[in-house]
Structures are given as structure tokens and as C-alpha cells.
Design a protein around this motif. Structure first.
Motif, PDB file in Angstrom:
ATOM      1  N   LYS A 156       0.931  -1.056  -0.181  1.00  0.00           N
ATOM      2  CA  LYS A 156      -0.021  -0.079  -0.155  1.00  0.00           C
ATOM      3  C   LYS A 156       0.884   1.177   0.020  1.00  0.00           C
ATOM      4  O   LYS A 156       1.874   1.174   0.347  1.00  0.00           O
ATOM      5  CB  LYS A 156      -0.951  -0.015   1.250  1.00  0.00           C
ATOM      6  N   THR A 157       0.392   2.410  -0.580  1.00  0.00           N
ATOM      7  CA  THR A 157       1.130   3.465  -0.582  1.00  0.00           C
ATOM      8  C   THR A 157       0.881   4.383   0.956  1.00  0.00           C
ATOM      9  O   THR A 157      -0.368   4.678   1.095  1.00  0.00           O
ATOM     10  CB  THR A 157       0.644   4.408  -1.638  1.00  0.00           C
ATOM     11  N   VAL A 158       1.966   4.606   1.370  1.00  0.00           N
ATOM     12  CA  VAL A 158       1.735   5.479   2.823  1.00  0.00           C
ATOM     13  C   VAL A 158       2.511   6.569   2.775  1.00  0.00           C
ATOM     14  O   VAL A 158       3.584   6.686   1.783  1.00  0.00           O
ATOM     15  CB  VAL A 158       1.999   4.383   3.872  1.00  0.00           C
ATOM     16  N   GLY A 159       2.419   7.406   3.696  1.00  0.00           N
ATOM     17  CA  GLY A 159       3.285   8.635   3.645  1.00  0.00           C
ATOM     18  C   GLY A 159       4.437   8.360   4.740  1.00  0.00           C
ATOM     19  O   GLY A 159       4.323   7.717   5.732  1.00  0.00           O
ATOM     20  N   GLU A 160       5.393   9.269   4.623  1.00  0.00           N
ATOM     21  CA  GLU A 160       6.728   8.944   5.326  1.00  0.00           C
ATOM     22  C   GLU A 160       7.363  10.292   5.318  1.00  0.00           C
ATOM     23  O   GLU A 160       7.570  10.970   4.256  1.00  0.00           O
ATOM     24  CB  GLU A 160       7.583   7.726   4.752  1.00  0.00           C
TER      25      GLU A 160
END
Lengths: 377, 509
Positions: free
Chosen positions: A203-207
Motif C-alpha cells: 500500500k502507498t503510505v506517507g513517510e
């Protein structure tokens, strides 16, 4: 009516009519904005705002908390905010907004002071909103990520940033009022936190991804996390995190957990040259020693302290040197320090401070104390 | 408006003077028949009046005793009055003193020639003896009417300590006080209030502890009372109140004898009124609203905490609805995000604005409370079910009222019951703050609270400021306020007492 009564009524009227209160606004007359992303449309150079709002069409207690995205366009930011009303039935409410994300493109091409202006003037917006640069193509992409620990993306990003300083010390949450201060104070440039997308379990997550460096209020480059940590060391904003180093014949990695850090900077003017000294004093705990178990004695600990000192000193000066040579932007606020302590000297240097900064001699002194070895049983 | 009232007062006072002038003291005659006729005439149409003629002292003297049936102890009359009178053989019968000293076997007696006094005595359950040829009558104490037994007061229940409560009978009440203080310092002065009822009152105080100025001020105010009847001590409270329009009490009341004795020993004055189980105590400090006699019978750690709970409860009860309205309608940024979202989500589907909702729900709660007080106790369960389920849960389910409002109203209601002595100010201050919050948000609340504080600071009870605010904060002054210090620390009495030293050594051995 006597004089006393008249006075009483006049005082009462003054108390109630001259207080300049805002009007009654019911909770059902508003759409709660939690985050704002700022982009530009390529076609006509308008601002495109993306708001994350709380979805209240179904009761929260039944369906849980959910976010929704509203987009709008306008010639100015305020215009775009009001244009959003064309798509929704209620006015946007900014009192609980937590983050502002600005795209790389705007940050590179425009003065960030222009962007901040509306947020500082508006009554509702809080000055504690976190000001963030997106490393992706647009800022609005960040609202499409899948938040892992909170249903609202803005809250997720805000929480990540707020705790990052204490746990990893690689990014610093810069609130709106601090950003404004950074933009307008003498001899200091702005650095803002950076986020990007990462892939986590498909999944695309923020970092968070280090800090963005500004020069003359425009983005000039990025400090990746392994360098931004030493930037935080230099400006005395380290509140935790890990120092890794190799010792005992290079093959064994060591983790030191930072417990407390105090950094002080001072300067010296001699023969037409400024010399800045940065002193760090760190207390650490020995967190991890990656070697087959062997108890440590006094000697080894002292040895370890020496290695850590020289390592930290090297890293900080390298990171400062990189900023000096690559960006020439005084994000450390050395100029500001001179401005505060020796205004006459600053007046001489101010004109071409950038040149002075590039050639500035910076000496780093690091002190480390291992307070605790967490001895194994 | 003010002028109008003044006029009316003048009128009424004029009237009183005229009635006072016409009543002359009637005096007794020598003739027995005339005397009996006078009394019978006064008690015309009072069919419980009983007359009994007795020939006594070997038929030398004719007597008549008069009493009210049901008010007297018949056995006392038979054995101690009629029996000795009939059997006596005293020769010297030209003075009442002979009868009083040699014949009648009863403790309480008094000779008089005042008809008013005689009438009052008969009405109060005494027996009056008239004799032929003597210009005086003898009042004999034969009171024997029934009164309620001594019970624990319903409104002031305690976990520990005395279970006694005052009754409606004045003498029983006084005996409960007298029994607890066995020195002659305890003074009990009788007083009569009420033009038509002539109700008996007693003013009790500890000589040496009481402030004489406060005592004389009390008498001054009592003397000014002009009312035809006092049926309860609250009549007196309202008539001698320092600031008559204030909803706050400036005179205390209690139904517990132990509490009254405690107050007397702090230099306060108590007013007992016949027919009322509530006894007034004064001066009354603001902190007494939060005190209970039980505070002194339980461990001081525990009671200090209870005091704080009561005080915080009072503030919550007054302020919670208005703070909720201010936060919801004006200061949205004040709430944490999650709370804000939850409340907003609840408020999306309800029809009324928050402040109107608050007004209605508070009113509904007051209806429930009032019903609970008035209705017979055996249907109390129905009320709680209807109140809690129908109005609480169903209103939220039907989306007529937002759930947070129910919580606010419930909190307000429960905390309001913590301090029963502040019931009346709480209702009005809460409403005032709610309206101010609706119009001005927190600014209004701050204004309202300031007004209330200014009012309370100005309150006085018989010249003693209710909130004793001195420039310096002395620990001695706060030992019995928010906290209840242990007894060995409380070595001084309150500031208004004449003799402030309670114990020299601090009571600790």
C-alpha cells in the motif's frame, strides 16, 4: 433614574456592545477541514487547493471516522477557499486544520511568504498548523495515501511529524508562526519538513523524508534523513533518536539511544574572518551492541565514547559543509546569532552574508556521555 | 415603582399604630363569676374550652379551673389539681399564694392578673385557676398535647453521628440542646412573634462566646417584624435577611440538634420557633453551604475530600451548560479534534440549536426533579424510568436531542443536588450564565461569573461578611473551609466570636 443607575446601564452597554465578539455559529453549519494541500494548475496558473474534510454524512459512531477530499481553484488562495463553497452546502471551517502541504513546484518557483499570508491573516486558521513540503509531483497526492494508524490522513501526517522529532530526530515540525519567523528574521533561512510516498505492504503510505532547505524564501534542495538529523543537532532540536556507529574493529555495529542533548553555538571575529563554534553535549544510553555477548568494562566504554564523539563531530561538520557549499543557505541561523549579539559586526557582514556563509569556518566540538549500559543479565 | 412601595409601607405602619393604641390591658375582677364570664366571652365559639367548678378548703372557697380539651394532661389535672383542692383543709384563703404554696401539687405555676396572658396560657395547653374573691388567677403547667416522635431528619441524613432530629414541639427541641450543653453559659431567651398566632420562639446562645453586637442587632431586627403569623422559620429568615433580594442564604437552618450545638459553640446564635423543626443559626458564612455536621464526625482526610467534591460540584452545576454552549457555538477551536468531530457528528441531525436545546433539557430536568419531590414516594420508580428512558434515551434515539446534551444536563442535575442549601441561587445563576454564553460565548460567562462573585463578596450576615476576604491569607482562617483540618489543629473559633480561643494547647496531649 438617578446618576448611579445611568452609570450602571452605560457600563453594562459598553461591556456587551464593545466587546467585538464573533457571532453564534452552530456546529451543523460547518464542514471541518483537517488539512490543506496547495498546488498550481498547469493550464492557467491558478491555485488549486485540496481540502481534506471530515465525512459527516453518516454518524461517526456508526460508520467510524472517514475523510473526504474537496478540490477548488482560484486566482488567489482565498478565492479558491471561497470557490469551494460552490460544491458544498456549508462553509469550510479551518479552526481545526492541522497541516498545510505545499508542492515542490510552488516552493521552488514562488516565495513561500506569499503562500503563508492568507493563513496568518484569516481568523479561523491556527498558527500552530504544521507547514510541510511534498516531495511528490503534486501536494494533493498526499491525501490519497492510505493512513495506517488514523482514519484521517491529515491527522496521521501531523502525528507522524510531531513524534518524529522525539523518536528519530530527522524532521522537525515547523508551525506556521515559526515558519513566518524563519522567513522574516535576519540572517536565517527557512527549513521545512518533507514528506513523500512510500510502499508499505503493497500500500502507498506517507513517510517523512528529512528537511527541505530554502534560500531567499524559495526551495533550493533537500537534506535526506541521515543528514537532517545532524542539522537538528546543530540547531539544538534533538530530542531522541539513535546514533549508530561501528566500533571494536569495525565489524560490530553499536546503537546509542539519545537521552538528552544540548547544543550551543558561539562565534569569534578575528582578522576580518568569522569563526563559528558549535558545541554539543549529549547524554546517551547504550542500546545495542551487535557482537557475541561479552561484558563491557570501563575501558571499553571510554573507548566507545571517544569513537562516538569523533563520529558525531565528523557527521555534523560534514552536513554543515554540504549545506555551505551546495545551497549557501544559512538554515542554522549563524547570521541571526551575530545579529543578536553584535549588531555592528552584522551590519558589515549583512550585505553579502551568503558569501561569508559559504566560506565560514565552523568548528564542531562534541561531548558524549554514556550514562547507562543497560547491562545484560 | 420604588415610590409606590414606600407609600404602601407607610400605610401599613400607620394602621399598626392605631391597633396598638386601642388594645388596653384588661384586668381581672374580684368576682369569680365575672372573671369566668370574661374568659368564656373571649373563648366564645371555642367548644373545646372546659370549665370546672370546685368547692375547696372545706367549702370555704369556690374555684374554677379552665383548660382546653386535648391540650392538657388529664391525669395531672385530676391528681395534682382537683384532688388536692377538694381534700385540702387550709383555713387561710384570702390569697392565691396559699393555694400555690400549700394546696396545688404541681411544679410549674404562676400567678397573674393579665387576661391576655391567661388567654395565651389556655391556648397553649395550660390550666388556669380562678378563685372567688381573689383578684388574681394561677396558671398551672399542664401541657400534654401529642407531638411527633424524635426521628432522624429526612433531609439531613448522616452516616455517623447522632440520629436525632428536631420535632415540631419547641420544648422537646430545647431539651435536645440543653441536654448536650451542661453549663449555665447556654442562654435561652423566649420571644413572641406573630400578631395573631403569638408563636413562641427561643433565642439560644452561649454567653461569653456570642458577639453582643450581633445579638443586639438580631433583637433590633426581630422587634421590627410585624406580621400576623409565622408558621415556619423561613418566615423569619426572609424578614430579617441582610439583603432581601439575594437568592443566597444569609441565615442558616438545620434540623439536627448536634449541628446546632456545634454552631452555638462557635459563637453563633440559634432561633427556635414553635411548630417548625428547622432551627435558624446566624451569622451564616458562605462556606457553611458546603459544610455538614458529619464532616466533624468522620476522618478529616475523608471529609476534606467530600468538601472539595461539594465545592467543585457547585461550580460544575452552575457552569457546565454554559461552557458547553460557548464551546459549541463560539469557540470551536477550543476542543480537541476528536471531541470536536464527535460532538459535530452528533449535532448534524438534531433540529434545534444547541442553546435552545440546553434550555429545554434543563427545564425538563427541573420538571422531573420537582415531580420527584411532590409525588407520593411509592410511585417514584415510575418517574425514574420515565425520566431516564423516555426523555433521555428515546429523545437521543429519535434524534430530537444530541447525546452530549443529555450528558451535560445529567451532570448539571446531579451536581446540583450535592449542595441543597444553594438550590435557589444555582437555578438562577445557571440560567443567567447560559443566556450570556448563548449571546457572547466565554466572554459572557466571564462577565456573569464576575457579577456573581461581586454579589457574593458583598453579602453580609448580620454585619459579618459571608466570604471573609482579608488581604492576607492566614492558614488559621482556611482550616475549616475547603479542607477540614483535624480537631487538634482547629484551636480558634471563627472571627466573629467574642472569645476566639477554643483550646490553648491545641487539644493535643
Amino acid at each position: 433614574m438617578n446618576k448611579k443607575g445611568k452609570c450602571f446601564i452605560i457600563v453594562l452597554l459598553m461591556l456587551f456592545l464593545l466587546c467585538g465578539c464573533q457571532g453564534y455559529r452552530g456546529l451543523d453549519e460547518m464542514v471541518i477541514v483537517t488539512g490543506i494541500a496547495i498546488d498550481k494548475t498547469p493550464e492557467n496558473d491558478n491555485y488549486r487547493l485540496t481540502f481534506e474534510i471530515v465525512d459527516l454524512t453518516v454518524p461517526v459512531k456508526e460508520m467510524g471516522l472517514k475523510g473526504q477530499v474537496i478540490e477548488s481553484e482560484g486566482k488567489t488562495l482565498f478565492d479558491a477557499v471561497r470557490n469551494a463553497k460552490k460544491r458544498i452546502t456549508k462553509k469550510l471551517y479551518f479552526g481545526q486544520a492541522q497541516i498545510i502541504i505545499v508542492s515542490q513546484e510552488i516552493a521552488r518557483n514562488e516565495d513561500v511568504g506569499i503562500i503563508i499570508d492568507w493563513f496568518l491573516r484569516d481568523v479561523e486558521c491556527r498558527e500552530t498548523m504544521c507547514f510541510i513540503i511534498s516531495q511528490e509531483e503534486t501536494a494533493r497526492e498526499m491525501f490519497e495515501i492510505e493512513a495506517l494508524t488514523h482514519p484521517l490522513v491529515s491527522t496521521e501526517i501531523n502525528n507522524i511529524l510531531e513524534l518524529d522529532q522525539e523518536v528519530t530526530s530527522t524532521t522537525l515540525c515547523v508551525e506556521l508562526y515559526k515558519a513566518f519567523g524563519g522567513l522574516h528574521s535576519e540572517g536565517e533561512e527557512l527549513a521545512l519538513p518533507v514528506i513523500h510516498k512510500a510502499i508499505n505492504n503493497g500500500k502507498t503510505v506517507g513517510e517523512t523524508n528529512g528537511m527541505a532547505v530554502f534560500k531567499d524564501n524559495k526551495l533550493v534542495g533537500f537534506l535526506p534523513p541521515n543528514e537532517s538529523k545532524y542539522y537538528l543537532f546543530a540547531i539544538d532540536e534533538v530530542k531522541g533518536g539513535i546514533l549508530t556507529l561501528s566500533a571494536f574493529g569495525e565489524e560490530h555495529n553499536i546503537s546509542l539511544e539519545i537521552f538528552e542533548n544540548k547544543t550551543g553555538a558561539s562565534f569569534d571575529y578575528k582578522d576580518g574572518k568569522v569563526k563559528v563554534t558549535v558545541k554539543t553535549d549529549t547524554t546517551v544510553y547504550l542500546g545495542e551492541v551487535m557482537r557475541p555477548y561479552a561484558p563491557m568494562d570501563e575501558k571499553e566504554i571510554n573507548e566507545l565514547e571517544d569513537i562516538a564523539k569523533s563520529e558525531l563531530k565528523k557527521n555534523i561538520s560534514n552536513s554543515i559543509k554540504k549545506v555551505q557549499s551546495e545551497f549557501g543557505a544559512d538554515i542554522y541561523g549563524f547570521g541571526n546569532m551575530i545579529y543578536k549579539k553584535d549588531i555592528k559586526l552584522w551590519k558589515q557582514l549583512a550585505e553579502n552574508w551568503e558569501e561569508h556563509f559559504r566560506t565560514l569556518e565552523v568548528e564542531v566540538e562534541s561531548e558524549i556521555e554514556i550514562a547507562n549500559t543497560a547491562s545484560l543479565k | 415603582m420604588g415610590r409606590f412601595f414606600k407609600k404602601k409601607q407607610n400605610l401599613s405602619s400607620n394602621k399598626n399604630e392605631s391597633t396598638n393604641e386601642t388594645t388596653d390591658k384588661p384586668v381581672l375582677f374580684d368576682s369569680l363569676d365575672k372573671n369566668v364570664e370574661t374568659i368564656s366571652e373571649l373563648f366564645k365559639d371555642v367548644d373545646i374550652l372546659r370549665l370546672k367548678y370546685i368547692n375547696c378548703c372545706d367549702r370555704r372557697l369556690t374555684c374554677c379551673i379552665i383548660f382546653c380539651d386535648g391540650m392538657v394532661d388529664q391525669s395531672v389535672i385530676n391528681e395534682s389539681i382537683i384532688n388536692p383542692l377538694m381534700l385540702s383543709s387550709v383555713k387561710d384563703t384570702d390569697s392565691v399564694y396559699t393555694l400555690m404554696t400549700q394546696v396545688i401539687q404541681i411544679g410549674g405555676m404562676k400567678e397573674t392578673d393579665n387576661v391576655d396572658e391567661i388567654v395565651e396560657a389556655i391556648a397553649y395547653g395550660d390550666t388556669v385557676l380562678f378563685a372567688e374573691g381573689l383578684g388574681q388567677a394561677i396558671i398551672l403547667d399542664t401541657k400534654g398535647f401529642q407531638s411527633r416522635p424524635i426521628n432522624e431528619p429526612e433531609n439531613e441524613k448522616n452516616l455517623s453521628g447522632s440520629r436525632e432530629g428536631f420535632t415540631e414541639s419547641l420544648l422537646v427541641n430545647l431539651s435536645m440542646i440543653r441536654r448536650r450543653v451542661l453549663t449555665s453559659e447556654l442562654k435561652m431567651k423566649s420571644y413572641t412573634i406573630g400578631r395573631r398566632t403569638k408563636t413562641k420562639a427561643y433565642i439560644c446562645y452561649m454567653d461569653g462566646l456570642v458577639n453582643k453586637q450581633i445579638l443586639s442587632e438580631l433583637y433590633r431586627r426581630l422587634d421590627k417584624i410585624d406580621i400576623d403569623a409565622v408558621l415556619d422559620t423561613n418566615y423569619i429568615t426572609e424578614l430579617i435577611h441582610d439583603s432581601p433580594w439575594s437568592p443566597f442564604r444569609t441565615i442558616g437552618y438545620t434540623e439536627r440538634p448536634d449541628a446546632v450545638v456545634g454552631k452555638l459553640l462557635e459563637g453563633r446564635i440559634a432561633i427556635f420557633l414553635d411548630g417548625s423543626p428547622a432551627v435558624l443559626t446566624l451569622p451564616y458564612l458562605f462556606i457553611e453551604n458546603f459544610q455538614s455536621s458529619e464532616d466533624y464526625y468522620l476522618n478529616f482526610y475523608y471529609t476534606s475530600f467530600s468538601r472539595m467534591v461539594r465545592i467543585i460540584g457547585f461550580f460544575l452545576s452552575v457552569i457546565v451548560p454554559s461552557v458547553y454552549i460557548a464551546a459549541v457555538a463560539f469557540h470551536h477551536e477550543m476542543m480537541p479534534l476528536q471531541l470536536f468531530i464527535n460532538i459535530t457528528s452528533e449535532r448534524q441531525t438534531v433540529p434545534l440549536p444547541a442553546s435552545l436545546e440546553a434550555l429545554i433539557m434543563l427545564f425538563v430536568f427541573d420538571i422531573l426533579r420537582e415531580t420527584g419531590v411532590r409525588m407520593p414516594s411509592n410511585i417514584g420508580q415510575t418517574l425514574s424510568i420515565v425520566g431516564a428512558l423516555v426523555i433521555g434515551q428515546a429523545a437521543v434515539e429519535a434524534k430530537l436531542v444530541a447525546a452530549p446534551m443529555i450528558i451535560v444536563v445529567a451532570l448539571t442535575g446531579i451536581t446540583g443536588l450535592l449542595t441543597p442549601k444553594l438550590n435557589s441561587p444555582i437555578v438562577y445563576i445557571r440560567l443567567m450564565l447560559l443566556l450570556l454564553a448563548t449571546a457572547f460565548g466565554f466572554y459572557g460567562i466571564i462577565l456573569g461569573v464576575s457579577c456573581v462573585l461581586i454579589h457574593i463578596i458583598n453579602l453580609r450576615s448580620f454585619g459579618v461578611p459571608q466570604l471573609t476576604i482579608s488581604g492576607k491569607l492566614r492558614f488559621q482562617d482556611i482550616k475549616d473551609t475547603v479542607i477540614r483540618a483535624p480537631w487538634w489543629m482547629m484551636i480558634l473559633r471563627p472571627g466573629f466570636a467574642e472569645d476566639r480561643v477554643r483550646s490553648k494547647e491545641g487539644g493535643k496531649s
